[in-house]
Motif scaffolding. Structure first.
Motif, PDB file in Angstrom:
ATOM      1  N   UNK A  17       0.806  -1.230   0.000  1.00 51.83           N
ATOM      2  CA  UNK A  17       0.000   0.000   0.000  1.00 51.83           C
ATOM      3  C   UNK A  17       0.838   1.277   0.000  1.00 51.83           C
ATOM      4  N   UNK A  18       2.153   1.165   0.198  1.00 51.68           N
ATOM      5  CA  UNK A  18       3.031   2.354   0.202  1.00 51.68           C
ATOM      6  C   UNK A  18       4.428   1.918  -0.201  1.00 51.68           C
ATOM      7  N   UNK A  19       5.241   2.887  -0.572  1.00 53.61           N
ATOM      8  CA  UNK A  19       6.586   2.564  -1.061  1.00 53.61           C
ATOM      9  C   UNK A  19       7.698   2.968  -0.107  1.00 53.61           C
ATOM     10  N   UNK A  20       7.341   3.484   1.068  1.00 57.26           N
ATOM     11  CA  UNK A  20       8.376   3.817   2.050  1.00 57.26           C
ATOM     12  C   UNK A  20       7.774   3.753   3.454  1.00 57.26           C
ATOM     13  N   UNK A  21       8.590   3.344   4.400  1.00 56.94           N
ATOM     14  CA  UNK A  21       8.129   3.300   5.789  1.00 56.94           C
ATOM     15  C   UNK A  21       7.812   4.713   6.268  1.00 56.94           C
ATOM     16  N   UNK A  22       6.774   4.828   7.119  1.00 51.71           N
ATOM     17  CA  UNK A  22       6.392   6.157   7.588  1.00 51.71           C
ATOM     18  C   UNK A  22       5.618   6.058   8.899  1.00 51.71           C
ATOM     19  N   UNK A  23       5.391   7.205   9.500  1.00 53.02           N
ATOM     20  CA  UNK A  23       4.664   7.309  10.767  1.00 53.02           C
ATOM     21  C   UNK A  23       3.437   8.168  10.567  1.00 53.02           C
ATOM     22  N   UNK A  24       2.311   7.716  11.140  1.00 53.16           N
ATOM     23  CA  UNK A  24       1.063   8.466  11.060  1.00 53.16           C
ATOM     24  C   UNK A  24       0.702   8.990  12.447  1.00 53.16           C
ATOM     25  N   UNK A  25       0.445  10.295  12.578  1.00 49.52           N
ATOM     26  CA  UNK A  25       0.041  10.834  13.879  1.00 49.52           C
ATOM     27  C   UNK A  25      -1.416  10.509  14.174  1.00 49.52           C
ATOM     28  N   UNK A  26      -1.718  10.371  15.447  1.00 48.60           N
ATOM     29  CA  UNK A  26      -3.095  10.164  15.915  1.00 48.60           C
ATOM     30  C   UNK A  26      -3.681  11.492  16.360  1.00 48.60           C
ATOM     31  N   UNK A  27      -4.985  11.524  16.522  1.00 45.11           N
ATOM     32  CA  UNK A  27      -5.619  12.731  17.046  1.00 45.11           C
ATOM     33  C   UNK A  27      -5.528  12.756  18.566  1.00 45.11           C
ATOM     34  N   UNK A  28      -5.857  13.898  19.152  1.00 41.92           N
ATOM     35  CA  UNK A  28      -5.850  13.998  20.614  1.00 41.92           C
ATOM     36  C   UNK A  28      -7.015  13.240  21.239  1.00 41.92           C
ATOM     37  N   UNK A  29      -8.029  12.906  20.457  1.00 41.46           N
ATOM     38  CA  UNK A  29      -9.085  12.038  20.968  1.00 41.46           C
ATOM     39  C   UNK A  29      -8.590  10.592  20.985  1.00 41.46           C
ATOM     40  N   UNK A  30      -7.825  10.197  19.970  1.00 38.48           N
ATOM     41  CA  UNK A  30      -7.266   8.846  19.944  1.00 38.48           C
ATOM     42  C   UNK A  30      -6.361   8.593  21.150  1.00 38.48           C
ATOM     43  N   UNK A  31      -5.591   9.600  21.539  1.00 40.50           N
ATOM     44  CA  UNK A  31      -4.570   9.405  22.581  1.00 40.50           C
ATOM     45  C   UNK A  31      -5.034   9.835  23.971  1.00 40.50           C
ATOM     46  N   UNK A  32      -6.305  10.130  24.122  1.00 41.95           N
ATOM     47  CA  UNK A  32      -6.876  10.387  25.450  1.00 41.95           C
ATOM     48  C   UNK A  32      -6.503   9.223  26.368  1.00 41.95           C
ATOM     49  N   UNK A  33      -5.898   9.513  27.515  1.00 35.42           N
ATOM     50  CA  UNK A  33      -5.422   8.452  28.410  1.00 35.42           C
ATOM     51  C   UNK A  33      -6.540   7.506  28.847  1.00 35.42           C
ATOM     52  N   UNK A  34      -7.758   7.988  28.934  1.00 32.59           N
ATOM     53  CA  UNK A  34      -8.863   7.140  29.351  1.00 32.59           C
ATOM     54  C   UNK A  34      -9.297   6.184  28.246  1.00 32.59           C
ATOM     55  N   UNK A  35      -8.760   6.369  27.029  1.00 38.77           N
ATOM     56  CA  UNK A  35      -9.068   5.459  25.928  1.00 38.77           C
ATOM     57  C   UNK A  35      -7.919   4.513  25.625  1.00 38.77           C
ATOM     58  N   UNK A  36      -6.872   4.542  26.420  1.00 39.68           N
ATOM     59  CA  UNK A  36      -5.730   3.668  26.164  1.00 39.68           C
ATOM     60  C   UNK A  36      -6.019   2.283  26.744  1.00 39.68           C
ATOM     61  N   UNK A  37      -7.027   1.646  26.166  1.00 41.09           N
ATOM     62  CA  UNK A  37      -7.473   0.320  26.581  1.00 41.09           C
ATOM     63  C   UNK A  37      -7.715  -0.513  25.322  1.00 41.09           C
ATOM     64  N   UNK A  38      -7.773  -1.808  25.509  1.00 43.29           N
ATOM     65  CA  UNK A  38      -8.073  -2.720  24.416  1.00 43.29           C
ATOM     66  C   UNK A  38      -9.522  -3.177  24.525  1.00 43.29           C
TER      67      UNK A  38
END
Length: 443
Positions: A17-38
């Motif tokens: 799906x891509x031709x080079x390794x890369x990093x994607x940033x998350x939103x501040x809603x994604x990284x809310x500490x209360x959502x850091x669960x599985x």
């Protein structure tokens, strides 16, 4: 019933799906500490269906196709050295792990309705180490039963998506499995840090601080150490309708099913807990912001698209006031759902991320899964007959409550409770069962 795990296949996109390794940033809603669960949950597909194909081969082939546009699910979540927020690392050759398991018994049509062996059901979804580094965003398990039925168990890290986002992905997989050419599937949209990033400079213009607490040393998921068990209820819609009609006569307010049922269960739980009257208790839930933000989020946005909402009362208020007043407090909290609330919440996360943002110490989390489209995920055998949450951590609560799709005219409810308060909770619910001679019965 015995379960045997045979192999773990790593499913990769059908082409790079891509031709080079890369990093994607998350939103501040994604990284809310209360959502850091599985989030772990099951979709149950009983036997006796016409399609005799092997679900493992069908679904893994469809996953390979769907991972082309959803390739971030094959990456890994890692903490950023600068601020310890999670970000998504994508490398060539990454794939999504899928476990094949077999079980010798029969998967009955009523499986997942609450009468199953909890320890066995827990084995039907992967359970990755929450402290692992890096973190797999998603791990799946397909368990085949000798009757021909199967269970799709999912382990999805909340930082990668919420229930709506996960359903977008599984719908794409289902479309590919049925070979319908992607009809009805929207193209996924990332752009998370752009669409839901902080303002420059960040500013908190909504009184968020009145709703959130800051405690650097507090872990919302530490719990009390007491055993938490599951309690299932079937709620008759006609009975709940009569309750809402009675409350309308008393208050002049019209309540949704979520508001009314949430108030009934929360009140019963607080009464059963027998907390000090002045102790602050919190009702936490999420509300979709897809059409609240301006401009609205694209249809294919599959990151976290909800913000938490909070109702703060004392235990004495919840236990002592008429239940409709508690429902009114839940209804009233929805007034916070504005574009400025969302922007201020995101900016608050930017400004105070390291200070232990939380919703309180006595949080009851409520989530409504009835309209997420779970039952429409059809890989060719029809939709699942049940969706079963296995997680007991959500929204800063170790005792979450799920509203689930039920049989026609019913709402299925899964409540997590400390073992010592179950009998008290049942007693309080029994009192409510007699309201209007209604039906509110444990499964």
């Amino acid at each position: 019933m015995q379960l045997l795990r045979h192999e773990t296949a790593v499913i990769r996109p059908i082409k790079p799906p891509f031709d080079h390794d890369h990093t994607l940033p998350l939103s501040h809603l994604d990284t809310d500490r209360n959502l850091l669960v599985t989030l772990r949950y099951l979709r149950i597909y009983p036997g006796s269906r016409h399609n005799q194909s092997d679900p493992f081969h069908v679904i893994t082939a469809a996953l390979s196709a769907a991972l082309l546009p959803y390739y971030p699910l094959a990456g890994t979540l890692r903490r950023r050295p600068s601020d310890h927020r999670l970000e998504l690392h994508c490398r060539a050759g990454d794939g999504l792990p899928v476990i094949l398991a077999v079980a010798g018994g029969t998967l009955a049509a009523g499986a997942g309705d609450g009468g199953d062996d909890p320890s066995f059901m827990d084995q039907l979804a992967p359970d990755p180490d929450p402290g692992s580094d890096p973190i797999r965003p998603m791990v799946l398990q397909i368990t085949r039963f000798s009757c021909g039925g199967f269970v799709l168990g999912a382990s999805v890290h909340h930082a990668i998506c919420d229930g709506f986002g996960a359903t977008l992905f599984f719908s794409a997989v289902a479309e590919a499995a049925r070979g319908v050419g992607g009809a009805g599937v929207v193209d996924p949209v990332w752009d998370r840090s752009v669409l839901l990033g902080p303002r420059s400079p960040p500013r908190v213009e909504y009184p968020i601080r009145e709703l959130l607490s800051l405690d650097r040393g507090f872990s919302p998921y530490a719990g009390s150490g007491k055993r938490v068990v599951k309690e299932y209820l079937n709620v008759e819609g006609a009975w709940l309708g009569r309750v809402k009609e009675m409350w309308y006569k008393q208050s002049g307010l019209k309540f949704t099913t979520f508001e009314a049922l949430g108030a009934l269960i929360w009140s019963s739980r607080i009464k059963a807990d027998k907390l000090p009257p002045n102790e602050k208790v919190t009702f936490a839930y999420s509300i979709s912001i897809r059409n609240i933000v301006n401009p609205p989020l694209p249809a294919g946005y599959w990151g976290n698209s909800c913000v938490p909402m909070f109702v703060h009362l004392t235990a004495g208020e919840v236990a002592g006031q008429p239940v409709w007043k508690t429902a009114a407090a839940i209804k009233g909290s929805k007034q916070h759902a504005t574009a400025e609330y969302v922007a201020s919440y995101v900016d608050f996360q930017e400004l105070h991320y390291d200070e232990g943002i939380n919703g309180g110490r006595r949080v009851s989390g409520f989530t409504d899964w009835r309209h997420l489209g779970h039952s429409a995920v059809d890989f060719g055998w029809g939709g699942p007959t049940a969706v079963v949450p296995l997680s007991s951590r959500l929204l800063g609560s170790v005792e979450p409550c799920f509203f689930l799709p039920g049989k026609e005219g019913m709402v299925k409810v899964l409540v997590h409770l400390e073992e010592g308060v179950v009998l008290g909770f049942r007693g309080e619910m029994d009192k409510l069962r007699n309201m209007e001679n209604g039906l509110l019965s444990p499964i």
